[in-house]
Scaffold this active site. Structure first.
Site, PDB file in Angstrom:
ATOM      1  N   THR A 142       0.794  -1.231   0.000  1.00 18.55           N
ATOM      2  CA  THR A 142       0.000   0.000   0.000  1.00 18.55           C
ATOM      3  C   THR A 142       0.827   1.282   0.000  1.00 18.55           C
ATOM      4  O   THR A 142       0.281   2.382   0.050  1.00 18.55           O
ATOM      5  CB  THR A 142      -0.952   0.007   1.212  1.00 18.55           C
ATOM      6  OG1 THR A 142      -0.214  -0.346   2.393  1.00 18.55           O
ATOM      7  CG2 THR A 142      -2.072  -0.991   1.020  1.00 18.55           C
ATOM      8  N   GLY A 181      16.218  16.140   3.315  1.00 17.42           N
ATOM      9  CA  GLY A 181      16.474  14.790   2.852  1.00 17.42           C
ATOM     10  C   GLY A 181      16.489  14.783   1.334  1.00 17.42           C
ATOM     11  O   GLY A 181      16.632  15.829   0.684  1.00 17.42           O
ATOM     12  N   GLY A 184      13.428  16.963  -0.292  1.00 19.78           N
ATOM     13  CA  GLY A 184      13.562  18.388  -0.027  1.00 19.78           C
ATOM     14  C   GLY A 184      14.733  19.002  -0.751  1.00 19.78           C
ATOM     15  O   GLY A 184      14.639  20.093  -1.337  1.00 19.78           O
ATOM     16  N   GLU A 186      16.392  17.820  -3.480  1.00 16.92           N
ATOM     17  CA  GLU A 186      16.234  17.803  -4.940  1.00 16.92           C
ATOM     18  C   GLU A 186      15.276  18.897  -5.406  1.00 16.92           C
ATOM     19  O   GLU A 186      15.611  19.691  -6.300  1.00 16.92           O
ATOM     20  CB  GLU A 186      15.712  16.440  -5.392  1.00 16.92           C
ATOM     21  CG  GLU A 186      16.739  15.325  -5.383  1.00 16.92           C
ATOM     22  CD  GLU A 186      16.218  14.031  -5.972  1.00 16.92           C
ATOM     23  OE1 GLU A 186      17.042  13.129  -6.197  1.00 16.92           O
ATOM     24  OE2 GLU A 186      14.995  13.916  -6.221  1.00 16.92           O
ATOM     25  N   ASP A 311       7.327   0.463  -0.069  1.00 14.56           N
ATOM     26  CA  ASP A 311       7.431   1.569   0.887  1.00 14.56           C
ATOM     27  C   ASP A 311       6.698   1.298   2.193  1.00 14.56           C
ATOM     28  O   ASP A 311       7.082   1.810   3.246  1.00 14.56           O
ATOM     29  CB  ASP A 311       6.862   2.857   0.287  1.00 14.56           C
ATOM     30  CG  ASP A 311       7.682   3.377  -0.875  1.00 14.56           C
ATOM     31  OD1 ASP A 311       8.593   2.659  -1.320  1.00 14.56           O
ATOM     32  OD2 ASP A 311       7.416   4.496  -1.340  1.00 14.56           O
ATOM     33  N   HIS A 443      41.057   8.063 -19.728  1.00 15.56           N
ATOM     34  CA  HIS A 443      41.501   9.419 -19.381  1.00 15.56           C
ATOM     35  C   HIS A 443      41.036  10.383 -20.464  1.00 15.56           C
ATOM     36  O   HIS A 443      41.166  10.089 -21.654  1.00 15.56           O
ATOM     37  CB  HIS A 443      43.023   9.461 -19.268  1.00 15.56           C
ATOM     38  CG  HIS A 443      43.566  10.851 -19.059  1.00 15.56           C
ATOM     39  ND1 HIS A 443      43.494  11.486 -17.834  1.00 15.56           N
ATOM     40  CD2 HIS A 443      44.157  11.717 -19.918  1.00 15.56           C
ATOM     41  CE1 HIS A 443      44.038  12.682 -17.946  1.00 15.56           C
ATOM     42  NE2 HIS A 443      44.448  12.845 -19.202  1.00 15.56           N
TER      43      HIS A 443
END
Length: 479
Positions: A142, A181, A184, A186, A311, A443
């Protein structure tokens, strides 16, 4: 009331739920997917995809504003069309959601049921009062929902969560982002680069979930140089004021401040969606928050034919982890009672800011300092980073002091989304730092910075081995 029977009932049609459904169907048994809201995953609708669309627009604006550093000058004032920015975000978002909807619409109609499911017992669900579902096994998928801090509850539409940002038709003038976090940071940086006056406020000194003190300090300095970053601050009050929201907070120096914003974006974490599931009617063991006890290796609720994925289990709110969870839960639900412990992939998380942040493997604070050697590279003078004027950030790698086996890394810097993947693959293959150094490095590339850090770790590990040999020789000679 209508009654249905199925082998496995899956509550939730997000990433974890869809993954679980596919696993059950591959096993050749009946599955019923129950969804109480619109179809379309959190990632596609309001998460990773629309946020990256906003970040892409912000990156374009920032690149244009910084072009002068390369001797490339844009005549006139840089203009961001907020209406056009948000129109593209919503249009492309809807396209991504469409792919998910096409997948759902392609499922047999008998495999889908609309409505909110609630447990009646361990094996019975009631869906919106119209259907009773009897299932041999059940998967809870859910998801989670954003958390609103207490000072902002009840203040109406001026307090928003990340879901609401992607419904905007234009960019506001000023936004307070509470929480630094992943979400926030991003969204806060993206909005600031698009011309919104943004304040980022957090009670702690943390940013982006970083744990390594050296990497955290480096990242904080980088963000503070660009953003109004208020760390160690405390919100003391908030109220609606005309067409704005007035916020009082105490900064890290103890100074009281009052500011007005068009919106407050609450980015203070997410809570599992378990309320209203009726888990108290099952025999599951619940904690004080109503969360059921479960086995992290099998995702089974202790002693029940019920599994929890994505989640909602509160473990790691990332799309690839949710998909893996769904696969594990679906397979175990299909095979129940013959369930198995899953082998997890290497832990990996990325924050799409500038500099990008990432973590691979064990968290820094879970490492035993005496058993680990560290190597690092500062991107301030790293060749490719200076070429592209992205020369800020720090990468730290960790290896076992005895064996030299790579254990993980934490990083801030350019192109860390790609570096983190290479390191995660190395971790999953259980490589040593020396084996990683035996790989090719072109390189000039950002990955040469990884080689610098690995070389330092390898040197420290070799020195640790020599110290151990000397200690053994001394012990033998003293006998």
């Amino acid at each position: 009331m209508k009654q249905l029977e199925t082998d496995v009932a899956i509550i939730g049609a997000g990433t974890a739920g869809l993954s679980a459904y596919r696993a059950v169907k591959r096993a050749g048994i009946r599955a019923l997917l129950i969804e109480g809201g619109p179809y379309g995953t959190t990632c596609a609708r309001v998460g990773c995809m629309p946020s990256k669309l906003l970040i892409a627009a912000a990156d374009a604006a920032h690149a244009a504003s910084q072009a002068g550093g390369f001797g490339v000058h844009i005549d006139g004032r840089l203009r961001v069309d907020g209406v056009q920015v948000m129109a593209r975000v919503r249009s492309e978002r809807d396209r991504f959601v469409g792919f998910v909807l096409d997948s759902v619409h392609g499922m047999p109609e008998d495999d889908k049921l609309s409505g909110h499911a609630c447990f009646v017992s361990d094996n019975v669900l009631q869906v919106d009062g119209h259907t009773e579902v009897h299932a041999g096994r059940i998967v809870i998928a859910t998801g989670s929902a954003p958390n609103i801090p207490d000072p902002f509850k009840g203040l109406g539409e001026r307090v928003i969560v990340n879901d609401d940002v992607f419904a905007w038709t234009d960019l506001p003038a000023r936004v307070l982002v509470v929480g630094t976090g992943i979400i926030g940071l991003e969204l806060g940086q993206a909005l600031a680069r698009l011309g919104v006056r943004v304040t980022l406020l957090n009670r702690s000194e943390g940013v982006g979930g970083l744990r390594d003190p050296a990497v955290l300090a480096n990242a904080r300095a980088a963000f503070a140089g660009e953003l109004d970053l208020q760390l160690g601050a405390q919100v003391t009050g908030a109220r609606l004021a005309d067409e704005a929201i007035e916020v009082q907070y105490r900064d890290s120096q103890g100074e009281e401040k009052t500011e007005r914003y068009d919106y407050v974006l609450a980015a203070t974490g997410r809570r599992p969606n378990v309320a209203g599931l009726g888990l108290e009617k099952t025999t599951a063991r619940l904690d004080e928050r109503g969360m059921p006890a479960y086995d992290a290796a099998t995702l089974q609720l202790c002693g029940l034919p019920v599994f929890i994925a994505g989640d909602v289990n509160g473990a790691s709110p990332l799309l690839h982890e949710a998909a893996d969870d769904g696969h594990i839960a679906g397979n175990n639900a299909a095979a129940y009672p013959d369930i198995v412990k899953a082998r997890r992939r290497a832990p990996l998380s990325i924050v799409f800011t500038d500099p990008q942040l990432a973590r691979v493997g064990k968290r820094y604070d879970a490492l035993a300092p005496q058993a680990v050697v560290c190597g690092e590279v500062d991107f301030a003078n790293q060749g490719r980073a200076r070429i592209i004027r992205k020369n800020q950030g720090l990468l730290r790698v960790y290896a076992d002091r005895g064996s030299g086996r790579f254990l993980g890394a934490e990083m801030a810097g350019p192109a860390m989304e790609h570096v983190a993947h290479l390191l995660a693959w190395s971790l999953q293959q259980e490589l040593t730092v020396q084996q990683m150094l035996d790989m090719p490095f072109y390189h000039p590339v950002i990955e040469e910075g990884v080689r610098t850090a690995l070389r330092m770790a390898a040197k420290k590990q070799m020195e640790a081995e020599l110290d151990y040999v000397r200690e053994c020789e001394q012990a033998v000679n003293s006998e």
